[in-house]
Design a protein around this motif. Structure first.
Motif, PDB file in Angstrom:
ATOM      1  N   THR A 160      44.771  31.206  49.183  1.00  0.00           N
ATOM      2  CA  THR A 160      43.441  31.241  48.589  1.00  0.00           C
ATOM      3  C   THR A 160      42.618  30.052  49.068  1.00  0.00           C
ATOM      4  OG1 THR A 160      43.909  29.891  46.621  1.00  0.00           O
ATOM      5  CG2 THR A 160      44.446  32.244  46.491  1.00  0.00           C
ATOM      6  N   ILE A 178      40.720  35.237  48.947  1.00  0.00           N
ATOM      7  CA  ILE A 178      42.143  35.491  48.713  1.00  0.00           C
ATOM      8  C   ILE A 178      42.691  36.373  49.832  1.00  0.00           C
ATOM      9  CG2 ILE A 178      43.840  36.510  47.133  1.00  0.00           C
ATOM     10  CD1 ILE A 178      41.839  36.065  44.856  1.00  0.00           C
ATOM     11  N   TYR A 193      46.315  41.758  42.603  1.00  0.00           N
ATOM     12  CA  TYR A 193      45.312  41.893  41.548  1.00  0.00           C
ATOM     13  C   TYR A 193      45.491  40.819  40.483  1.00  0.00           C
ATOM     14  CZ  TYR A 193      44.056  46.437  43.521  1.00  0.00           C
ATOM     15  OH  TYR A 193      43.627  47.439  44.352  1.00  0.00           O
ATOM     16  N   GLU A 217      43.933  37.754  41.828  1.00  0.00           N
ATOM     17  CA  GLU A 217      42.479  37.895  41.772  1.00  0.00           C
ATOM     18  C   GLU A 217      41.985  37.670  40.347  1.00  0.00           C
ATOM     19  OE1 GLU A 217      39.111  40.844  43.623  1.00  0.00           O
ATOM     20  OE2 GLU A 217      40.914  41.757  42.802  1.00  0.00           O
ATOM     21  N   GLU A 218      42.685  38.252  39.373  1.00  0.00           N
ATOM     22  CA  GLU A 218      42.301  38.067  37.968  1.00  0.00           C
ATOM     23  C   GLU A 218      42.388  36.599  37.562  1.00  0.00           C
ATOM     24  OE1 GLU A 218      43.544  39.727  33.500  1.00  0.00           O
ATOM     25  OE2 GLU A 218      44.650  40.372  35.277  1.00  0.00           O
ATOM     26  N   GLN A 225      39.451  34.777  39.056  1.00  0.00           N
ATOM     27  CA  GLN A 225      38.177  35.208  38.476  1.00  0.00           C
ATOM     28  C   GLN A 225      37.863  34.453  37.198  1.00  0.00           C
ATOM     29  OE1 GLN A 225      38.605  39.470  38.230  1.00  0.00           O
ATOM     30  NE2 GLN A 225      37.747  39.799  40.270  1.00  0.00           N
ATOM     31  N   THR A 276      35.576  36.138  43.222  1.00  0.00           N
ATOM     32  CA  THR A 276      36.644  36.226  44.206  1.00  0.00           C
ATOM     33  C   THR A 276      36.293  37.266  45.263  1.00  0.00           C
ATOM     34  OG1 THR A 276      37.816  37.909  42.915  1.00  0.00           O
ATOM     35  CG2 THR A 276      38.434  35.607  42.533  1.00  0.00           C
ATOM     36  N   LYS A 277      36.908  37.105  46.416  1.00  0.00           N
ATOM     37  CA  LYS A 277      36.733  38.050  47.510  1.00  0.00           C
ATOM     38  C   LYS A 277      38.059  38.143  48.259  1.00  0.00           C
ATOM     39  CE  LYS A 277      33.948  40.568  50.196  1.00  0.00           C
ATOM     40  NZ  LYS A 277      33.197  41.732  49.697  1.00  0.00           N
ATOM     41  N   ILE A 278      38.621  39.350  48.353  1.00  0.00           N
ATOM     42  CA  ILE A 278      39.842  39.559  49.119  1.00  0.00           C
ATOM     43  C   ILE A 278      39.464  39.740  50.587  1.00  0.00           C
ATOM     44  CG2 ILE A 278      41.814  41.086  49.493  1.00  0.00           C
ATOM     45  CD1 ILE A 278      41.748  41.706  46.490  1.00  0.00           C
TER      46      ILE A 278
END
Length: 272
Positions: free
Chosen positions: A119, A134, A146, A149-150, A153, A158-160
């Motif tokens: 990250t 991420i 996920y 990401e959570e 957040q 966030t941006k994958i």
């Protein structure tokens, strides 16, 4: 989240994430463990400030942890990974917030079956306003991605992304806040030299930055159009912009981003 998170590293970025996840109650303070190389005073400060558990017993932390967040200085990452590989298990998920530390290096050192995520947040996580990119490793399941990401957040957006984009993202999002602060420093200095008191200058500049950011966030217009919208012919804005253009401001910014990006590449190559 019924997960225990262990932070290896207790610097500014680690603190920002700790502040965010405890403030939003995504985990309880009892689920957060923090250690560093040897700075007990820093650990005592974090423990007092956030109510989390801080200890130098790293082996015990790994045993208790579900998620391990690598947040040490880049120069210390290799030694940590070499040490960690003797204790890590596939039940753990390893998340790095270290600039330049590649997924390949983490997977190669930690061994088969270990899920790793890379990250790139920034210190605006301290107030829940980070922009975090991420990227997932080969052993990461969708649910784990996920979850990460959570988690991030809770401290901003966030941006994958594909990992190959991380060097540029490090330059514009990871290091980016410092570049904006530096510009505000320069504008503040110019205002003071022109006779404005510091408090007034900083208050107005702060709100100007906030307002510009909100316009970028909420307007359908792109940055160029937003600039054009406030640039009257022969007006004050045009006069200032002419000076930026005459001094090749765009080239300076490109050199700034390229410098940070190239350093990220150098750090990665050194780790590998």
């Amino acid at each position: 989240m019924e997960k225990t998170i262990a932070f290896f590293g207790a610097g500014n970025l680690a603190e920002a994430i700790i502040a965010g996840i405890t403030r939003t109650n995504v985990v309880t303070k009892e689920q957060v463990l923090v250690t560093n190389r040897s700075d007990q005073a820093r650990l005592d400060l974090i423990a007092e400030k956030y109510g989390v558990t801080c200890d130098l017993d790293k082996e015990e932390m790994i045993e208790k942890a579900d998620i391990i967040i690598l947040a040490m200085k880049p120069k210390d990452a290799k030694d940590y990974l070499d040490w960690l590989k003797s204790y890590i298990q596939p039940r753990h998920m390893v998340i790095s917030v270290i600039a330049g530390l590649s997924i390949e290096q983490m997977e190669k050192t930690l061994g088969e079956g270990i899920p790793v995520i890379r990250t790139m947040p920034n210190t605006s996580a301290l107030i829940g306003q980070s922009a975090t990119a991420i990227s997932k490793g080969t052993n990461v399941e969708l649910g784990q991605l996920y979850f990460a990401e959570e988690l991030f957040q809770t401290v901003g957006t966030t941006k994958i992304v594909d990992e190959e984009q991380m060097h540029t993202i490090t330059a514009i999002a990871g290091s980016g806040p410092a570049f904006f602060y530096y510009m505000v420093e320069a504008m503040e200095k110019a205002a003071i030299e022109a006779g404005l008191d510091r408090d007034t200058a900083l208050e107005l500049l702060t709100q100007t930055v906030i307002g510009a950011g909100k316009m970028l966030e909420t307007s359908s217009a792109d940055p160029e159009q937003l600039r054009v919208n406030i640039t009257s012919p022969a007006g004050t804005t045009e006069a200032g912009l002419n000076q930026l253009m005459a001094n090749e401001f765009d080239k300076i910014i490109k050199a700034c981003v390229d410098g940070a990006r190239n350093r990220s590449i150098e750090i990665t190559n050194a780790q590998n």
